[in-house]
Design a protein around this motif. Structure first.
Motif, PDB file in Angstrom:
ATOM      1  N   ASP A  40       0.783  -1.167  -0.060  1.00 19.64           N
ATOM      2  CA  ASP A  40      -0.115   0.112  -0.071  1.00 19.64           C
ATOM      3  C   ASP A  40       0.866   1.217   0.026  1.00 19.64           C
ATOM      4  OD1 ASP A  40       0.901  -0.043   2.598  1.00 19.64           O
ATOM      5  OD2 ASP A  40      -1.153   0.217   3.495  1.00 19.64           O
ATOM      6  N   SER A  41       0.354   2.373  -0.222  1.00 21.10           N
ATOM      7  CA  SER A  41       1.048   3.613  -0.230  1.00 21.10           C
ATOM      8  C   SER A  41       0.768   4.512   1.008  1.00 21.10           C
ATOM      9  CB  SER A  41       0.633   4.496  -1.299  1.00 21.10           C
ATOM     10  OG  SER A  41       1.036   5.761  -1.452  1.00 21.10           O
ATOM     11  N   PRO A  42       1.533   4.816   1.894  1.00 21.71           N
ATOM     12  CA  PRO A  42       1.460   5.641   2.929  1.00 21.71           C
ATOM     13  C   PRO A  42       0.807   7.026   2.695  1.00 21.71           C
ATOM     14  CG  PRO A  42       3.616   5.612   2.459  1.00 21.71           C
ATOM     15  CD  PRO A  42       2.921   4.570   1.393  1.00 21.71           C
ATOM     16  N   SER A  43       0.831   7.410   1.341  1.00 23.46           N
ATOM     17  CA  SER A  43       0.641   8.689   1.160  1.00 23.46           C
ATOM     18  C   SER A  43      -0.730   8.991   0.341  1.00 23.46           C
ATOM     19  CB  SER A  43       1.515   9.496   0.223  1.00 23.46           C
ATOM     20  OG  SER A  43       1.838   8.905  -0.866  1.00 23.46           O
ATOM     21  N   CYS A  44      -1.424   8.204   0.025  1.00 20.84           N
ATOM     22  CA  CYS A  44      -2.612   7.707  -0.838  1.00 20.84           C
ATOM     23  C   CYS A  44      -3.505   6.602  -0.641  1.00 20.84           C
ATOM     24  CB  CYS A  44      -2.379   7.944  -2.271  1.00 20.84           C
ATOM     25  SG  CYS A  44      -1.911   6.629  -3.025  1.00 20.84           S
ATOM     26  N   ILE A  45      -4.438   6.252  -1.312  1.00 17.62           N
ATOM     27  CA  ILE A  45      -5.680   5.394  -0.985  1.00 17.62           C
ATOM     28  C   ILE A  45      -4.946   3.973  -1.666  1.00 17.62           C
ATOM     29  CG2 ILE A  45      -6.812   5.576  -3.302  1.00 17.62           C
ATOM     30  CD1 ILE A  45      -9.252   5.309  -1.366  1.00 17.62           C
ATOM     31  N   ASP A  46      -3.987   4.020  -2.529  1.00 18.53           N
ATOM     32  CA  ASP A  46      -3.479   2.728  -3.147  1.00 18.53           C
ATOM     33  C   ASP A  46      -3.477   1.660  -2.250  1.00 18.53           C
ATOM     34  OD1 ASP A  46      -3.742   4.207  -5.675  1.00 18.53           O
ATOM     35  OD2 ASP A  46      -1.516   4.606  -5.698  1.00 18.53           O
ATOM     36  N   ASN A  47      -3.921   0.396  -2.494  1.00  8.65           N
ATOM     37  CA  ASN A  47      -3.555  -0.647  -1.695  1.00  8.65           C
ATOM     38  C   ASN A  47      -3.979  -1.813  -2.552  1.00  8.65           C
ATOM     39  OD1 ASN A  47      -3.718  -2.772   0.261  1.00  8.65           O
ATOM     40  ND2 ASN A  47      -4.560  -1.574   1.765  1.00  8.65           N
ATOM     41  N   ILE A  48      -2.911  -2.600  -3.091  1.00  3.86           N
ATOM     42  CA  ILE A  48      -3.012  -3.702  -3.924  1.00  3.86           C
ATOM     43  C   ILE A  48      -2.536  -4.955  -3.238  1.00  3.86           C
ATOM     44  CG2 ILE A  48      -2.249  -4.582  -6.380  1.00  3.86           C
ATOM     45  CD1 ILE A  48      -3.745  -1.810  -6.672  1.00  3.86           C
ATOM     46  N   THR A  49      -3.454  -6.328  -3.493  1.00  2.00           N
ATOM     47  CA  THR A  49      -3.044  -7.359  -3.089  1.00  2.00           C
ATOM     48  C   THR A  49      -2.712  -8.227  -4.361  1.00  2.00           C
ATOM     49  OG1 THR A  49      -4.150  -7.180  -1.005  1.00  2.00           O
ATOM     50  CG2 THR A  49      -3.606  -9.466  -1.995  1.00  2.00           C
ATOM     51  N   ILE A  50      -1.897  -8.875  -4.526  1.00  2.00           N
ATOM     52  CA  ILE A  50      -1.271  -9.548  -5.781  1.00  2.00           C
ATOM     53  C   ILE A  50      -1.317 -11.311  -5.235  1.00  2.00           C
ATOM     54  CG2 ILE A  50       0.536 -10.632  -7.217  1.00  2.00           C
ATOM     55  CD1 ILE A  50      -0.523  -7.499  -8.038  1.00  2.00           C
ATOM     56  N   TYR A  51      -2.235 -12.015  -6.206  1.00  2.00           N
ATOM     57  CA  TYR A  51      -2.227 -13.574  -6.023  1.00  2.00           C
ATOM     58  C   TYR A  51      -1.473 -14.117  -7.201  1.00  2.00           C
ATOM     59  CZ  TYR A  51      -5.965 -11.607  -3.270  1.00  2.00           C
ATOM     60  OH  TYR A  51      -6.782 -11.032  -2.515  1.00  2.00           O
ATOM     61  N   ALA A  52      -0.373 -14.577  -6.866  1.00  2.00           N
ATOM     62  CA  ALA A  52       0.563 -15.209  -8.019  1.00  2.00           C
ATOM     63  C   ALA A  52       0.788 -16.783  -7.973  1.00  2.00           C
ATOM     64  CB  ALA A  52       1.967 -14.719  -7.727  1.00  2.00           C
ATOM     65  N   ASN A  53       0.454 -17.420  -8.868  1.00  2.00           N
ATOM     66  CA  ASN A  53       0.596 -18.885  -8.986  1.00  2.00           C
ATOM     67  C   ASN A  53       1.692 -19.130  -9.971  1.00  2.00           C
ATOM     68  OD1 ASN A  53       0.214 -21.656  -9.344  1.00  2.00           O
ATOM     69  ND2 ASN A  53      -1.655 -21.666 -10.154  1.00  2.00           N
ATOM     70  N   VAL A  54       2.760 -19.527  -9.109  1.00  2.00           N
ATOM     71  CA  VAL A  54       4.085 -19.925  -9.947  1.00  2.00           C
ATOM     72  C   VAL A  54       4.428 -21.588  -9.749  1.00  2.00           C
ATOM     73  CG1 VAL A  54       6.648 -19.286  -9.720  1.00  2.00           C
ATOM     74  CG2 VAL A  54       4.928 -17.559  -9.089  1.00  2.00           C
ATOM     75  N   VAL A  55       4.671 -21.784 -10.762  1.00  2.00           N
ATOM     76  CA  VAL A  55       4.948 -23.572 -10.817  1.00  2.00           C
ATOM     77  C   VAL A  55       6.308 -23.816 -11.664  1.00  2.00           C
ATOM     78  CG1 VAL A  55       3.875 -25.650 -11.493  1.00  2.00           C
ATOM     79  CG2 VAL A  55       2.328 -24.006 -10.793  1.00  2.00           C
ATOM     80  N   ASN A  56       7.011 -24.449 -10.940  1.00  2.00           N
ATOM     81  CA  ASN A  56       8.431 -24.386 -11.730  1.00  2.00           C
ATOM     82  C   ASN A  56       9.060 -23.433 -12.227  1.00  2.00           C
ATOM     83  OD1 ASN A  56       8.045 -27.480 -10.972  1.00  2.00           O
ATOM     84  ND2 ASN A  56       6.785 -27.774 -12.863  1.00  2.00           N
ATOM     85  N   LYS A  57       9.045 -22.482 -11.185  1.00  2.00           N
ATOM     86  CA  LYS A  57       9.655 -21.186 -11.696  1.00  2.00           C
ATOM     87  C   LYS A  57       9.184 -20.284 -13.066  1.00  2.00           C
ATOM     88  CE  LYS A  57      13.871 -22.144  -9.425  1.00  2.00           C
ATOM     89  NZ  LYS A  57      15.539 -22.438  -9.302  1.00  2.00           N
ATOM     90  N   LYS A  58       7.926 -20.686 -12.902  1.00  2.00           N
ATOM     91  CA  LYS A  58       7.197 -20.056 -14.198  1.00  2.00           C
ATOM     92  C   LYS A  58       5.858 -19.309 -13.706  1.00  2.00           C
ATOM     93  CE  LYS A  58       5.202 -20.894 -19.013  1.00  2.00           C
ATOM     94  NZ  LYS A  58       5.281 -21.594 -19.912  1.00  2.00           N
ATOM     95  N   ILE A  59       5.559 -18.274 -14.160  1.00  2.00           N
ATOM     96  CA  ILE A  59       4.407 -17.782 -13.722  1.00  2.00           C
ATOM     97  C   ILE A  59       3.147 -18.111 -14.599  1.00  2.00           C
ATOM     98  CG2 ILE A  59       3.022 -15.448 -13.147  1.00  2.00           C
ATOM     99  CD1 ILE A  59       5.850 -14.017 -13.110  1.00  2.00           C
ATOM    100  N   VAL A  60       2.332 -18.744 -13.890  1.00  2.00           N
ATOM    101  CA  VAL A  60       1.009 -19.526 -14.439  1.00  2.00           C
ATOM    102  C   VAL A  60      -0.070 -18.619 -14.564  1.00  2.00           C
ATOM    103  CG1 VAL A  60      -0.604 -21.433 -14.157  1.00  2.00           C
ATOM    104  CG2 VAL A  60       1.833 -21.587 -13.978  1.00  2.00           C
ATOM    105  N   ASP A  61      -0.085 -17.707 -13.514  1.00  2.00           N
ATOM    106  CA  ASP A  61      -1.335 -16.828 -13.421  1.00  2.00           C
ATOM    107  C   ASP A  61      -1.006 -15.560 -12.285  1.00  2.00           C
ATOM    108  OD1 ASP A  61      -3.782 -15.640 -13.789  1.00  2.00           O
ATOM    109  OD2 ASP A  61      -4.778 -16.797 -12.549  1.00  2.00           O
ATOM    110  N   LEU A  62      -1.544 -14.518 -12.664  1.00  2.00           N
ATOM    111  CA  LEU A  62      -1.178 -13.212 -11.580  1.00  2.00           C
ATOM    112  C   LEU A  62      -2.747 -12.707 -11.896  1.00  2.00           C
ATOM    113  CD1 LEU A  62       2.077 -11.666 -12.859  1.00  2.00           C
ATOM    114  CD2 LEU A  62       1.511 -12.591 -10.519  1.00  2.00           C
ATOM    115  N   GLU A 136       5.489  -3.503  -6.894  1.00  2.00           N
ATOM    116  CA  GLU A 136       6.226  -3.932  -5.733  1.00  2.00           C
ATOM    117  C   GLU A 136       5.563  -5.485  -5.261  1.00  2.00           C
ATOM    118  OE1 GLU A 136       6.801  -0.752  -3.217  1.00  2.00           O
ATOM    119  OE2 GLU A 136       7.715   0.511  -4.576  1.00  2.00           O
ATOM    120  N   ALA A 137       4.274  -5.470  -5.203  1.00  2.00           N
ATOM    121  CA  ALA A 137       3.493  -6.534  -4.751  1.00  2.00           C
ATOM    122  C   ALA A 137       3.815  -7.633  -5.597  1.00  2.00           C
ATOM    123  CB  ALA A 137       2.239  -6.178  -4.601  1.00  2.00           C
ATOM    124  N   ILE A 138       3.937  -7.689  -6.950  1.00  2.00           N
ATOM    125  CA  ILE A 138       3.988  -8.599  -7.939  1.00  2.00           C
ATOM    126  C   ILE A 138       5.280  -9.255  -7.456  1.00  2.00           C
ATOM    127  CG2 ILE A 138       4.362  -9.127 -10.287  1.00  2.00           C
ATOM    128  CD1 ILE A 138       2.308  -7.059 -10.974  1.00  2.00           C
TER     129      ILE A 138
END
Length: 144
Positions: A40-62, A136-138
């Motif tokens: 999140d950002s301390p100076s504004c409303i931005d607050n992002i949550t990332i969901y990462a599916n990584v299999v065998n060092k490959k990004i399957v989904d974000l 940064e979250a990613i």
């Protein structure tokens, strides 16, 4: 910069803000299979949550959830699309190139796709955090 190019950049940003392809509302199905990271950002409303599916060092989904301004939401959405199906080495290279772009440093444009729309964000110091909060979250999620 000509107005046609500026209009195209605005259109890309607004499209990813108003119709983000990788944003989710409910996260129930993502909690068990995905690595999760939040920034999140301390100076504004931005607050992002990332969901990462990584299999065998490959990004399957974000995916992401949360609230963000147009810059935070669109940069996160574009980056998700760029990184899906990439291995972690290539993903880190893309992320680092994007950080260079927003810092007005040398970068490889071919790696960042539509993220080029943020090539002048360095001129607005207060917006750099908006342009990087989701990224940064990613980075955090894919390294878990």
């Amino acid at each position: 910069m000509d107005s046609k190019n500026l209009d195209l950049k605005r259109e890309i940003i607004l499209n990813h803000y108003e119709n983000p392809k990788y944003k989710i509302e409910g996260n129930e199905k993502f909690v068990k299979k995905y690595h999760i990271a939040n920034k999140d950002s301390p100076s504004c409303i931005d607050n992002i949550t990332i969901y990462a599916n990584v299999v065998n060092k490959k990004i399957v989904d974000l995916r992401f959830s949360g609230i963000g301004c147009a810059v935070a939401t669109s940069s996160t959405d574009i980056m998700c699309g760029l990184l899906i199906k990439k291995n972690l080495v290539d993903a880190r290279k893309i992320i680092n190139n994007y950080y260079n772009l927003v810092a007005n440093k040398k970068y490889e444009q071919k790696l960042i796709g539509d993220l080029y729309v943020f090539d002048n964000i360095y001129k607005q110091l207060n917006r750099i955090k908006c342009a990087t909060v989701g990224i940064e979250a990613i980075a955090k999620a894919i390294e878990k």
